[in-house]
Motif scaffolding. Structure first.
Motif, PDB file in Angstrom:
ATOM      1  N   GLU A   4      -7.900   3.789  13.908  1.00 49.17           N
ATOM      2  CA  GLU A   4      -8.021   4.379  12.577  1.00 49.17           C
ATOM      3  C   GLU A   4      -7.381   3.479  11.530  1.00 49.17           C
ATOM      4  OE1 GLU A   4      -6.971   5.940  15.283  1.00 49.17           O
ATOM      5  OE2 GLU A   4      -8.398   7.560  15.583  1.00 49.17           O
ATOM      6  N   ARG A   5      -6.203   2.957  11.854  1.00 50.78           N
ATOM      7  CA  ARG A   5      -5.508   2.053  10.938  1.00 50.78           C
ATOM      8  C   ARG A   5      -6.356   0.808  10.681  1.00 50.78           C
ATOM      9  NH1 ARG A   5      -0.332   2.126   9.566  1.00 50.78           N
ATOM     10  NH2 ARG A   5       0.188   3.534  11.255  1.00 50.78           N
ATOM     11  N   GLY A   6      -6.972   0.282  11.731  1.00 48.59           N
ATOM     12  CA  GLY A   6      -7.832  -0.894  11.590  1.00 48.59           C
ATOM     13  C   GLY A   6      -9.045  -0.614  10.718  1.00 48.59           C
ATOM     14  N   ALA A   7      -9.651   0.562  10.877  1.00 51.10           N
ATOM     15  CA  ALA A   7     -10.823   0.920  10.074  1.00 51.10           C
ATOM     16  C   ALA A   7     -10.442   1.049   8.599  1.00 51.10           C
ATOM     17  CB  ALA A   7     -11.436   2.225  10.581  1.00 51.10           C
ATOM     18  N   LEU A   8      -9.289   1.628   8.324  1.00 50.78           N
ATOM     19  CA  LEU A   8      -8.840   1.746   6.937  1.00 50.78           C
ATOM     20  C   LEU A   8      -8.564   0.374   6.330  1.00 50.78           C
ATOM     21  CD1 LEU A   8      -6.496   4.837   7.322  1.00 50.78           C
ATOM     22  CD2 LEU A   8      -8.581   4.737   5.932  1.00 50.78           C
ATOM     23  N   GLY A  12     -10.475  -1.937   3.103  1.00 47.52           N
ATOM     24  CA  GLY A  12      -9.746  -2.423   1.938  1.00 47.52           C
ATOM     25  C   GLY A  12      -8.482  -1.661   1.596  1.00 47.52           C
ATOM     26  N   PHE A  13      -8.105  -0.707   2.434  1.00 43.98           N
ATOM     27  CA  PHE A  13      -6.891   0.058   2.154  1.00 43.98           C
ATOM     28  C   PHE A  13      -5.663  -0.707   2.607  1.00 43.98           C
ATOM     29  CE2 PHE A  13     -10.111   3.325   2.073  1.00 43.98           C
ATOM     30  CZ  PHE A  13      -9.694   4.161   1.058  1.00 43.98           C
ATOM     31  N   THR A  14      -4.552  -0.516   1.897  1.00 44.30           N
ATOM     32  CA  THR A  14      -3.271  -1.125   2.249  1.00 44.30           C
ATOM     33  C   THR A  14      -2.215  -0.029   2.296  1.00 44.30           C
ATOM     34  OG1 THR A  14      -2.723  -1.573  -0.070  1.00 44.30           O
ATOM     35  CG2 THR A  14      -3.887  -3.315   1.123  1.00 44.30           C
ATOM     36  N   GLN A  15      -1.012  -0.374   2.644  1.00 44.90           N
ATOM     37  CA  GLN A  15       0.114   0.570   2.730  1.00 44.90           C
ATOM     38  C   GLN A  15      -0.310   1.830   3.499  1.00 44.90           C
ATOM     39  OE1 GLN A  15       1.377   1.165  -1.317  1.00 44.90           O
ATOM     40  NE2 GLN A  15       2.212  -0.890  -1.477  1.00 44.90           N
ATOM     41  N   ILE A  16      -0.890   1.617   4.660  1.00 46.79           N
ATOM     42  CA  ILE A  16      -1.446   2.704   5.470  1.00 46.79           C
ATOM     43  C   ILE A  16      -0.330   3.409   6.235  1.00 46.79           C
ATOM     44  CG2 ILE A  16      -3.047   3.264   7.336  1.00 46.79           C
ATOM     45  CD1 ILE A  16      -4.510   0.587   6.500  1.00 46.79           C
ATOM     46  N   GLU A  17      -0.244   4.734   6.079  1.00 45.15           N
ATOM     47  CA  GLU A  17       0.716   5.563   6.812  1.00 45.15           C
ATOM     48  C   GLU A  17      -0.062   6.683   7.495  1.00 45.15           C
ATOM     49  OE1 GLU A  17       3.760   7.148   4.284  1.00 45.15           O
ATOM     50  OE2 GLU A  17       3.876   5.293   3.115  1.00 45.15           O
ATOM     51  N   ALA A  35      -2.830   6.149   2.141  1.00 42.96           N
ATOM     52  CA  ALA A  35      -3.135   4.727   1.993  1.00 42.96           C
ATOM     53  C   ALA A  35      -3.444   4.444   0.539  1.00 42.96           C
ATOM     54  CB  ALA A  35      -4.318   4.338   2.872  1.00 42.96           C
ATOM     55  N   THR A  36      -3.382   3.187   0.187  1.00 45.22           N
ATOM     56  CA  THR A  36      -3.662   2.754  -1.175  1.00 45.22           C
ATOM     57  C   THR A  36      -4.843   1.809  -1.142  1.00 45.22           C
ATOM     58  OG1 THR A  36      -1.319   2.874  -1.719  1.00 45.22           O
ATOM     59  CG2 THR A  36      -2.684   1.547  -3.167  1.00 45.22           C
ATOM     60  N   LYS A  37      -5.758   1.978  -2.076  1.00 44.76           N
ATOM     61  CA  LYS A  37      -6.855   1.023  -2.221  1.00 44.76           C
ATOM     62  C   LYS A  37      -6.640   0.308  -3.547  1.00 44.76           C
ATOM     63  CE  LYS A  37     -11.559   0.138  -1.291  1.00 44.76           C
ATOM     64  NZ  LYS A  37     -12.720   0.609  -0.608  1.00 44.76           N
ATOM     65  N   PRO A  38      -6.294  -0.980  -3.478  1.00 46.85           N
ATOM     66  CA  PRO A  38      -6.044  -1.720  -4.713  1.00 46.85           C
ATOM     67  C   PRO A  38      -7.289  -1.711  -5.603  1.00 46.85           C
ATOM     68  CG  PRO A  38      -5.355  -2.979  -2.794  1.00 46.85           C
ATOM     69  CD  PRO A  38      -6.121  -1.793  -2.300  1.00 46.85           C
ATOM     70  N   PRO A  39      -7.093  -1.786  -6.916  1.00 47.58           N
ATOM     71  CA  PRO A  39      -8.253  -1.818  -7.810  1.00 47.58           C
ATOM     72  C   PRO A  39      -9.066  -3.075  -7.562  1.00 47.58           C
ATOM     73  CG  PRO A  39      -6.225  -2.267  -9.020  1.00 47.58           C
ATOM     74  CD  PRO A  39      -5.835  -1.884  -7.625  1.00 47.58           C
ATOM     75  N   ALA A  40     -10.343  -2.991  -7.832  1.00 49.50           N
ATOM     76  CA  ALA A  40     -11.204  -4.161  -7.689  1.00 49.50           C
ATOM     77  C   ALA A  40     -10.705  -5.237  -8.639  1.00 49.50           C
ATOM     78  CB  ALA A  40     -12.642  -3.781  -8.011  1.00 49.50           C
TER      79      ALA A  40
END
Length: 63
Positions: A4-8, A12-17, A35-40
């Motif tokens: 799941e962490r790998g798929a996120l 493009g997600f970061t800071q995955i908890e 999780a956070t998705k940085p802006p484009a």
């Protein structure tokens, strides 16, 4: 939870908890996922608005 962490991360997600909360069924658990998705990134011309076809130039370049 690694899959799941790998798929996120791939999406493009970061800071995955991922915090497991409780068992739902045998082999299944509920979890809170944060999780956070940085802006484009800004467009190639530095304008954050949508541009039409051919409207992009590099920063500082003249047309």
């Amino acid at each position: 939870m690694g899959q799941e962490r790998g798929a996120l991360g791939t999406a493009g997600f970061t800071q995955i908890e991922i915090t497991p909360t409780h068992a739902v069924a045998d082999g299944m658990h509920a979890a809170v996922v944060r999780a956070t998705k940085p802006p484009a990134s800004a467009s190639c011309c530095g304008v954050s608005a949508c541009c039409g076809e051919g409207d992009h130039t590099t920063k500082g370049a003249s047309r």
